[in-house]
Design an enzyme around this catalytic site. Structure first.
Site, PDB file in Angstrom:
ATOM      1  N   GLU A   1      -2.879   5.442  -0.261  1.00  0.00           N
ATOM      2  CA  GLU A   1      -1.635   5.022   0.380  1.00  0.00           C
ATOM      3  C   GLU A   1      -1.038   6.051   1.330  1.00  0.00           C
ATOM      4  O   GLU A   1      -0.174   5.713   2.136  1.00  0.00           O
ATOM      5  CB  GLU A   1      -0.629   4.646  -0.715  1.00  0.00           C
ATOM      6  CG  GLU A   1      -1.123   3.441  -1.510  1.00  0.00           C
ATOM      7  CD  GLU A   1      -0.414   3.242  -2.834  1.00  0.00           C
ATOM      8  OE1 GLU A   1       0.119   4.225  -3.364  1.00  0.00           O
ATOM      9  OE2 GLU A   1      -0.414   2.116  -3.335  1.00  0.00           O
TER      10      GLU A   1
ATOM     11  N   ARG B   1       0.823  -1.208   0.000  1.00  0.00           N
ATOM     12  CA  ARG B   1       0.000   0.000   0.000  1.00  0.00           C
ATOM     13  C   ARG B   1       0.861   1.263   0.000  1.00  0.00           C
ATOM     14  O   ARG B   1       0.766   2.104   0.884  1.00  0.00           O
ATOM     15  CB  ARG B   1      -0.909  -0.025   1.229  1.00  0.00           C
ATOM     16  CG  ARG B   1      -2.140   0.845   1.094  1.00  0.00           C
ATOM     17  CD  ARG B   1      -3.109   0.560   2.224  1.00  0.00           C
ATOM     18  NE  ARG B   1      -4.318   1.324   2.051  1.00  0.00           N
ATOM     19  CZ  ARG B   1      -5.495   0.977   2.555  1.00  0.00           C
ATOM     20  NH1 ARG B   1      -5.627  -0.145   3.226  1.00  0.00           N
ATOM     21  NH2 ARG B   1      -6.545   1.720   2.371  1.00  0.00           N
TER      22      ARG B   1
END
Lengths: 169, 809
Positions: free
Chosen positions: B763, B395
């Protein structure tokens, strides 16, 4: 491998099937009954993606044999909506954005269902402990907690209005 | 109870809990009414009805007639020669159809090796030696999942163990060579630099203050709750290979499969169905995928392969594993002047990172962060070890997490050196003018760092917390406050710099409007939970005034969707989302011509109003997008092509630079060393917001994935290279109990170059959260002389520090 004939009800329907003694309940439900809403995430009873209800108790079906469910009433995610109506939990998860990839969601809903049946008015901390056997990698849990709070409120509302449209089947 | 058909009601036009003091940088703009549901609406997700009812369609749900199952024999050694493989007992077992070994793949056209995304090579199945624990050794195909699992126990592999090399610093000494197949007998793979060495050295020689810190960003695993898997279905009659695959990048994977296997690309269809989380782990091509496809080619039958969790944790791509030495320089006034960084990147047994090709260390050189400084120099060396290959995102946009962790930690260490409050040191050194050219070559598109810091400090009550901390410290209680003011770089990327195996990193959208004004839109990306079916529909609703509910969004089938590079590195909104807006604008241009024809006016006499073209000055004369769509098929202007559709391949002019400030408050139990995150405020700025509810969800999820490496997660190896973190009992994902109640908010600084002013959000929190947490823990212990703690900050580490400092319960 020895085989056994088992009879059980799943979402209110009775099934009789022959299974190997080692067949896991999750594989039986997914592959023999084609109920693929119950998922597999870890194989070691850690993640809870395979959670379903056996006689009303939340069970991680990746570590229970199908033969152990002989004679039991099993409920899976596919049996949660009734007559085209979403269960308050399903509604809550949708309304509050309680899911992202959706993979943990069925197990999460089944654990929450047991929680609310045992404790219709849980605190936030009780909700967090109630789903602590279910891992979610997407949501950070805030909105899952809100979804369960929504469902609890909605179920209480429904009981006072309709005289108890019970969730348990 | 709402009925199932009652799906697209209840949209709240403004975010709940929006700050009472809403100033210009906070307000989410909404231009469309709720029934259209364009950008800014908290639209309930269109994908959810199937997921909440157990009707998703994930790879393991695919069941084809006559399907076989594959399982994999894996190496019990990190480094060993293969003496022999005896599969006779397995092959004699009823139900076992085939065993695939390295030699079989070699005979099938050299398929025993495959290219990695970084132009290195990686074994599919070994012939002479294995180079990591749990490496794929051979594959068994059987009529049943259980028979395949039994059969792997009936394959006897004789190994001659070799010495492993687990520590990357040891590996650099070349005493044990991991890749004997290479011409150069060294474990050193590459050296990479960014910035100006001379200028940086000069700044350091003139500095009034220099701090230095080594740190390890440990190996992590993305651990999406769905593991990886495939159903390959080769039809020998039509020579068509249909593949269901847990893929974040199905188009790129189709091209890789075509190039590696020699199958013509038009005969390969990759379907990425519902994906149970990706986080970068479903970007690489793993050996299991290749074996599964070969198994179907060989047998002519559908073959399913689904990893179990231990295989996933032990053999799939890892993230991080950066060993960093960072120095920061400042002048006598506390202005940061320079950054000098050396990093060793433990790549495992192949350089199989998922980075753009020209960036072996990803976008790590963003590490000067949110601070204006004169010079910086970054060096990274990649090295082989006898551990699984990888280097995926977890991520994160290509090593940005490592960069942010480092700069946010050393900034706190500098604040301690200078005796300054970490918030004030940050504020003093923030970049203030945009676009900003960084000393490592980035051009930041936009930012307002002080606004995010101010909002975070105000929300959490920073000054009051500092007073509380002082009181508690006087009583001997341990409380800490940590800040992280991060800058991300996402949305790869412009074709001049960004490609994967030569394929430029554009992305695409194709919109077709049907005669009745409903639409289908297809994209080159692939959601793994991000909610594209909803947010892309909202972008089209915003641009064309079609209700988002009337736009069906599809991704993931290479036979139908336009070519794109997939979803990772927060690139979907910056690239494919932009493509959606641009395709909609092409449609709008044609719609204008049709409207002018229908209204018998010139195009210049028309103006757009939410969902219609109207005649300037007489808005009652108008044609809605639905009117225009119908006319496009029934009454289009003479000489014009019928239909209303467009495709766009969007090549972004720059990356986008989301940012934010996070503040964390921790309490530490002196008896057990346990760290409890009491409060965590996250103020993010991702530019214009498409769906505030989805953005909040992305931030919450990313924060828990940031909490995870700060306090819990690490893939650990013993000295033999054996993975000690192979189950969720050993690799600890945070549950709802460890994860705090996140407090989120935003500022809005649009990207000047993105068609929607959006930047990407998924993210930022994973990137920004870990240093905020570590800074808080170090802050809680700073009066005991603690300057740094390596992650994950386990109770054991804290307990030892406390005991060393003489603190008892």
């Amino acid at each position: 491998m020895s085989k056994h004939t088992i009879t059980l009800t799943v979402n209110g329907n009775e099934f009789t099937r022959e299974v190997e003694s080692r067949t896991l309940l999750v594989h039986f439900v997914r592959e023999d009954l084609d109920l693929t809403g119950t998922h597999i995430g870890c194989d070691t009873t850690s993640c809870g993606a395979c959670t379903l209800l056996v006689n009303g108790r939340a069970i991680k079906s990746c570590t229970m044999f199908a033969v152990q469910a002989n004679g039991a009433a099993v409920e899976t995610i596919e049996g949660v909506a009734q007559n085209g109506d979403l269960h308050p939990l399903q509604e809550g998860f949708w309304e509050k954005h309680g899911l992202q990839c959706g993979y943990c969601t069925p197990g999460m809903i089944m654990s929450a269902k047991q929680l609310l049946e045992q404790n219709p008015n849980p605190t936030e901390e009780e909700i967090r402990w109630g789903i602590s056997g279910n891992l979610c990698r997407c949501t950070g849990y805030n909105k899952i907690v809100e979804a369960i709070q929504y469902a609890a409120a909605k179920a209480r509302e429904g009981q006072t209005e309709a005289g108890g449209e019970e969730a348990s089947s | 109870m709402s009925h199932l058909d009652d799906r697209f009601e209840h949209h709240t036009p403004k975010p709940e809990g929006a700050s009472a003091k809403v100033d210009l940088v906070d307000e989410v703009q909404i231009k469309t009414p709720p029934e259209i549901c364009g950008m800014g609406h908290r639209m309930k997700r269109k994908e959810d009805p199937r997921f909440i009812q157990g009707k998703g369609n994930y790879v393991d749900d695919v069941k084809l007639p006559g399907m076989l199952y594959m399982d994999i024999v894996r190496s019990p050694y990190a480094h060993a020669r293969i003496v022999s493989i005896d599969d006779s007992e397995a092959l004699a077992t009823e139900g076992v159809v085939a065993v695939i070994k390295g030699q079989d793949l070699e005979a099938a056209g050299g398929l025993h090796w495959m290219p990695t995304l970084m132009s290195d090579t990686q074994m599919v199945l070994p012939i002479d030696k294995v180079v990591y624990y749990a490496q794929e050794v051979c594959a068994v195909v059987a009529t049943d999942r259980y028979i395949a699992a039994d059969a792997i126990e009936k394959i006897f592999v004789e190994y001659e163990p070799l010495e492993p090399v687990v520590d990357p610093h040891e590996a650099m000494k070349d005493k044990v060579i991991v890749r004997e197949d290479k011409e150069q007998k060294t474990n050193h793979i590459w050296h990479w630099e960014a910035g100006d060495k001379e200028a940086t050295d000069r700044v350091f020689s003139e500095a009034a203050h220099v701090v230095e810190q080594t740190m390890h960003i440990p190996r992590l695993h993305v651990s999406s709750i769905e593991t990886c898997g495939m159903v390959a279905n080769y039809n020998k009659a039509t020579e068509h290979m249909q593949i269901y695959m847990t893929s974040q990048a199905p188009h790129a994977h189709r091209t890789v499969f075509a190039l590696v296997s020699g199958l013509p690309e038009h005969k390969i269809q990759i379907i990425s169905p519902d994906i149970g989380g990706g986080f970068g782990g479903k970007v690489p091509v793993y050996p299991g995928y290749v074996c599964c496809a070969v198994a179907s080619l060989v047998t002519g039958k559908p073959v399913k392969w689904i990893e179990d969790r231990s295989e996933n944790l032990q053999a799939d791509s890892f993230a991080r594993d950066y060993h960093i030495t960072a120095e920061m320089a400042a002048d006598a006034d506390g202005m940061i002047t320079g950054l000098r960084v050396k990093t060793l990147s433990d790549c495992g047994a192949a350089d199989a990172a998922a980075n753009p090709s020209k960036f072996p260390a990803g976008l790590y050189s963003i590490c000067t962060g949110s601070y204006d400084m004169q010079a910086a120099h970054i060096e990274v060396d990649g090295v082989y070890t006898t551990k699984p290959p990888g280097g995926v995102a977890y991520r994160c946009s290509f090593r940005v997490t490592e960069a942010v962790h480092m700069i946010e930690r050393v900034t706190d260490i500098m604040a301690a050196e200078l005796g300054q409050d970490p918030a004030e040191l940050r504020r003093k050194n923030f970049i203030r003018e945009f676009p900003y050219k960084s000393p490592t070559g980035w051009e930041y598109d936009s930012g307002n760092y002080e606004a995010a810091l101010d909002k975070a400090m105000e929300t959490i009550g920073y000054a009051e917390l500092r007073r509380e901390q002082a009181e508690k410290r006087a009583r001997g209680e341990l409380m800490g406050i940590g800040i992280s003011s991060f800058t991300e770089v996402v949305g790869a990327g412009p074709s001049r710099d960004y490609d994967i195996l030569g394929i430029k990193m554009f992305d695409s959208a194709e919109i077709r409007i049907h005669p009745t004004g409903k639409a289908i839109a297809r994209f080159g990306t692939k959601s793994q939970g991000q909610g594209h079916e909803t947010t892309y529909a909202q972008i089209i609703a915003e641009e064309l005034g079609l209700p988002a509910a009337d736009v069906q969004v599809e991704e993931g089938d290479t036979d139908t969707a336009p070519y794109g590079l997939g979803t990772y590195a927060s690139r979907s909104t910056p690239t494919a989302g932009a493509a959606g807006a641009m395709a909609a604008r092409k449609i709008k241009a044609k719609a204008k011509k049709i409207a002018a024809y229908l209204l018998e006016v010139g195009e210049d006499d028309l103006e757009w109003n939410v969902d219609r073209f109207q005649v300037k000055g007489s808005p009652e004369q108008a044609k809605t997008i639905q009117d225009i769509a119908f006319a496009a098929y029934t009454n289009h202007p003479p000489g014009m092509e019928a239909g209303l559709e467009a495709t766009d391949y969007y090549d972004p002019p720059n990356l986008t630079f989301p940012f934010g400030t996070y503040i964390c408050v921790v309490d530490i139990d002196k008896g057990t060393g346990e760290v409890k995150v009491r409060r965590f405020v996250a103020i993010d700025d991702c530019g214009h917001i498409i769906n505030p509810m989805v953005v909040e969800g992305q931030v919450h999820g990313g924060l828990t994935m940031g909490l995870a490496p700060a306090l819990f997660e690490e893939i650990v190896y013993d000295e033999n290279g054996q993975n000690l973190s192979g189950t969720f009992a050993d690799y600890l994902l945070p549950t709802a109990v460890e994860s705090p109640k996140w407090e989120t908010g935003h500022t809005i600084t649009p990207s000047p170059h993105h068609p929607l002013g959006a930047k990407g959000i998924g993210e930022s929190p994973t990137v920004g959260a870990p240093p905020a947490i570590v800074n808080a823990v170090v802050d809680a212990l700073s009066h005991l002389g603690v300057k740094h703690i390596e992650i994950p900050i386990t109770p054991e580490k804290v307990w030892k520090l406390l005991r060393e400092a003489g603190v008892t319960d």
